[in-house]
Design an enzyme around this catalytic site. Structure first.
Site, PDB file in Angstrom:
ATOM      1  N   ARG A 197       8.628  -0.558   8.757  1.00  0.00           N
ATOM      2  CA  ARG A 197       8.054  -1.219   7.580  1.00  0.00           C
ATOM      3  C   ARG A 197       8.922  -2.068   6.739  1.00  0.00           C
ATOM      4  O   ARG A 197       8.609  -3.207   6.392  1.00  0.00           O
ATOM      5  CB  ARG A 197       7.031  -0.277   7.041  1.00  0.00           C
ATOM      6  CG  ARG A 197       5.845   0.154   7.975  1.00  0.00           C
ATOM      7  CD  ARG A 197       5.279   1.069   7.252  1.00  0.00           C
ATOM      8  NE  ARG A 197       4.516   0.661   5.937  1.00  0.00           N
ATOM      9  CZ  ARG A 197       4.375   1.376   4.900  1.00  0.00           C
ATOM     10  NH1 ARG A 197       4.623   2.751   4.933  1.00  0.00           N
ATOM     11  NH2 ARG A 197       3.708   1.097   3.783  1.00  0.00           N
ATOM     12  N   HIS A 206       4.590   3.112  -6.790  1.00  0.00           N
ATOM     13  CA  HIS A 206       4.762   4.053  -5.647  1.00  0.00           C
ATOM     14  C   HIS A 206       6.229   3.672  -4.945  1.00  0.00           C
ATOM     15  O   HIS A 206       6.043   4.019  -4.001  1.00  0.00           O
ATOM     16  CB  HIS A 206       3.706   3.800  -4.606  1.00  0.00           C
ATOM     17  CG  HIS A 206       2.260   4.355  -5.005  1.00  0.00           C
ATOM     18  ND1 HIS A 206       1.154   3.904  -4.713  1.00  0.00           N
ATOM     19  CD2 HIS A 206       1.890   5.245  -5.917  1.00  0.00           C
ATOM     20  CE1 HIS A 206       0.001   4.533  -5.214  1.00  0.00           C
ATOM     21  NE2 HIS A 206       0.628   5.380  -6.064  1.00  0.00           N
ATOM     22  N   CYS A 255      19.046   8.519  -3.029  1.00  0.00           N
ATOM     23  CA  CYS A 255      20.080   9.287  -2.880  1.00  0.00           C
ATOM     24  C   CYS A 255      19.880  10.669  -3.297  1.00  0.00           C
ATOM     25  O   CYS A 255      19.975  11.005  -4.221  1.00  0.00           O
ATOM     26  CB  CYS A 255      21.539   8.931  -3.086  1.00  0.00           C
ATOM     27  SG  CYS A 255      22.799  10.105  -2.518  1.00  0.00           S
ATOM     28  N   CYS A 261      23.131  12.161  -5.102  1.00  0.00           N
ATOM     29  CA  CYS A 261      23.469  11.745  -6.444  1.00  0.00           C
ATOM     30  C   CYS A 261      22.262  11.231  -7.395  1.00  0.00           C
ATOM     31  O   CYS A 261      22.574  10.682  -8.547  1.00  0.00           O
ATOM     32  CB  CYS A 261      24.741  10.629  -6.211  1.00  0.00           C
ATOM     33  SG  CYS A 261      24.054   9.064  -5.842  1.00  0.00           S
ATOM     34  N   THR A 308      -7.485  -3.109  -3.981  1.00  0.00           N
ATOM     35  CA  THR A 308      -7.083  -1.767  -3.984  1.00  0.00           C
ATOM     36  C   THR A 308      -8.525  -0.976  -3.642  1.00  0.00           C
ATOM     37  O   THR A 308      -9.439  -1.288  -4.328  1.00  0.00           O
ATOM     38  CB  THR A 308      -6.433  -1.282  -5.168  1.00  0.00           C
ATOM     39  OG1 THR A 308      -6.183   0.456  -4.997  1.00  0.00           O
ATOM     40  CG2 THR A 308      -6.999  -1.324  -6.679  1.00  0.00           C
ATOM     41  N   SER A 309      -8.576   0.099  -2.894  1.00  0.00           N
ATOM     42  CA  SER A 309      -9.609   0.854  -2.406  1.00  0.00           C
ATOM     43  C   SER A 309     -10.123   1.797  -3.398  1.00  0.00           C
ATOM     44  O   SER A 309     -11.008   2.469  -3.211  1.00  0.00           O
ATOM     45  CB  SER A 309      -9.414   1.538  -1.129  1.00  0.00           C
ATOM     46  OG  SER A 309      -8.184   2.373  -1.235  1.00  0.00           O
ATOM     47  N   ASN A 350     -11.870  -7.710  -5.313  1.00  0.00           N
ATOM     48  CA  ASN A 350     -11.508  -7.016  -4.321  1.00  0.00           C
ATOM     49  C   ASN A 350     -12.706  -7.658  -2.944  1.00  0.00           C
ATOM     50  O   ASN A 350     -13.466  -8.225  -3.296  1.00  0.00           O
ATOM     51  CB  ASN A 350     -11.794  -5.704  -4.255  1.00  0.00           C
ATOM     52  CG  ASN A 350     -11.114  -4.665  -3.234  1.00  0.00           C
ATOM     53  OD1 ASN A 350      -9.890  -4.842  -3.044  1.00  0.00           O
ATOM     54  ND2 ASN A 350     -11.736  -3.848  -2.576  1.00  0.00           N
TER      55      ASN A 350
END
Ligand code: BJW
Length: 236
Positions: free
Chosen positions: A56, A109, A117, A120, A177-178, A202
């Site tokens: 992706r 998100h 990482c 660190c 968005t759903s 939407n």
């Protein structure tokens, strides 16, 4: 109208050729969420998860922002001065908002284009693959980089900043968005409780559609530029 919070989801990038999650043919029809988008899945089968995100990450770099991303970037540039504020909160992990030029942006998100990482805690910029267990450019340790993506059961990023913006908003707009995934799906109710005007743009009514003061249904590439024009013309 002074302060605007805009929430975007996969639907705004659909016309750029990036799969949504829950539409017919979407990502969750091709992959089980439990296999690729939870910390447990990563612990159980890291190669499967890394391959899914490598694929992706490569794909989004071949896509371009569409008219909806460009319209929001235009609004971001225009909505300055007079104490006005604007925040775009995206659930999307692509970089199409920033490539269109949006600056006041929160990726709640995470993003495909940084890695995280676990040695660190650094978040280096990342465009290539993670499957071959590369070294972290910040600490040099190999094999500890994971996608910088918020999986189910993990805390989304910048929640304090998001709720702060929501609590001082005059208008909340939800685009593409759903309304299936929390906490983002709860923002409309949080806004309503604070007396904020709410608008949904939407393709179809979302799961939370009834909570909005107004809902317009159609493709984002048409609805968003028309709404931005309307807003900017009304403010002149
Ligand atoms: C168009 C269009 C066009 C198409 N034009 N429109 C039970 C009850 C309540 C909550 C929970 C529960 N059990 C578990 C939870 C919590 C869980 C959750 O919500 N689960 C639900 C499934 C119930 N949430 C979490 O675990 C989150 N963390 C959390 O809650 O932490 C605790 C916490 C507590 C309190 C405060 C804060 C935190 C983490 C959620 C992580 C989500 N991760 C994913 C995957 C990672 C990224 C990746 O792999 O790419 O994020 S899931 C996936 O869904 C992705 C998306 O960002 C997210 C939302 O999807 P989105 O964007 O809405 O896409 P779709 O496909 O669903 O909808 C697209 C829409 O566009 C459709 O409506 C179309 O019609 C429309 N559309 N074309 C306009 N051209």
């Amino acid at each position: 109208m002074k302060n605007i919070v805009i929430l975007t989801g996969a639907g705004i990038s659909a016309e750029s050729g990036i799969d949504t999650f829950r539409d017919s043919g979407g990502l969750w029809e091709q992959h089980r969420v439990e296999d690729v988008a939870t910390p447990e899945a990563f612990a159980r089968d890291p190669d499967l998860v890394l391959r899914f995100y490598d694929m992706r990450r490569a794909a989004i770099q071949t896509k371009e922002p569409n008219a909806a991303h460009h319209a929001l970037a235009r609004l971001d540039r225009a909505w300055h001065g007079g104490g006005r504020d604007l925040t775009i909160v995206t659930q999307n992990v692509d970089d199409l908002h920033e490539r269109a030029g949006a600056e006041r942006l929160i990726h709640m998100h995470g993003t495909h284009l940084t890695a995280w990482c676990l040695a660190c805690d650094g978040k280096p910029a990342w465009r290539g693959a993670l499957l071959d267990r590369p070294a972290c450019p910040e600490c040099g340790v190999s094999g500890r980089l994971r996608p910088d993506i918020v999986w189910f059961g993990e805390m989304p990023y910048d929640m304090d900043r998001i709720y702060h913006a929501l609590n001082r908003a005059d208008l909340f707009v939800s685009i593409g968005t759903s309304g299936a995934v929390y906490p983002a799906a709860g923002f409309v109710r949080e806004a309503r409780m604070n007396g904020v005007r709410t608008l949904e743009l939407n393709l179809e009514p979302s799961q939370g559609s009834r909570w909005f003061d107004e809902a317009r249904h159609g493709p984002a590439s048409e609805l968003v530029p028309a709404w931005v024009d309307e807003l900017l013309n009304a403010e002149i």
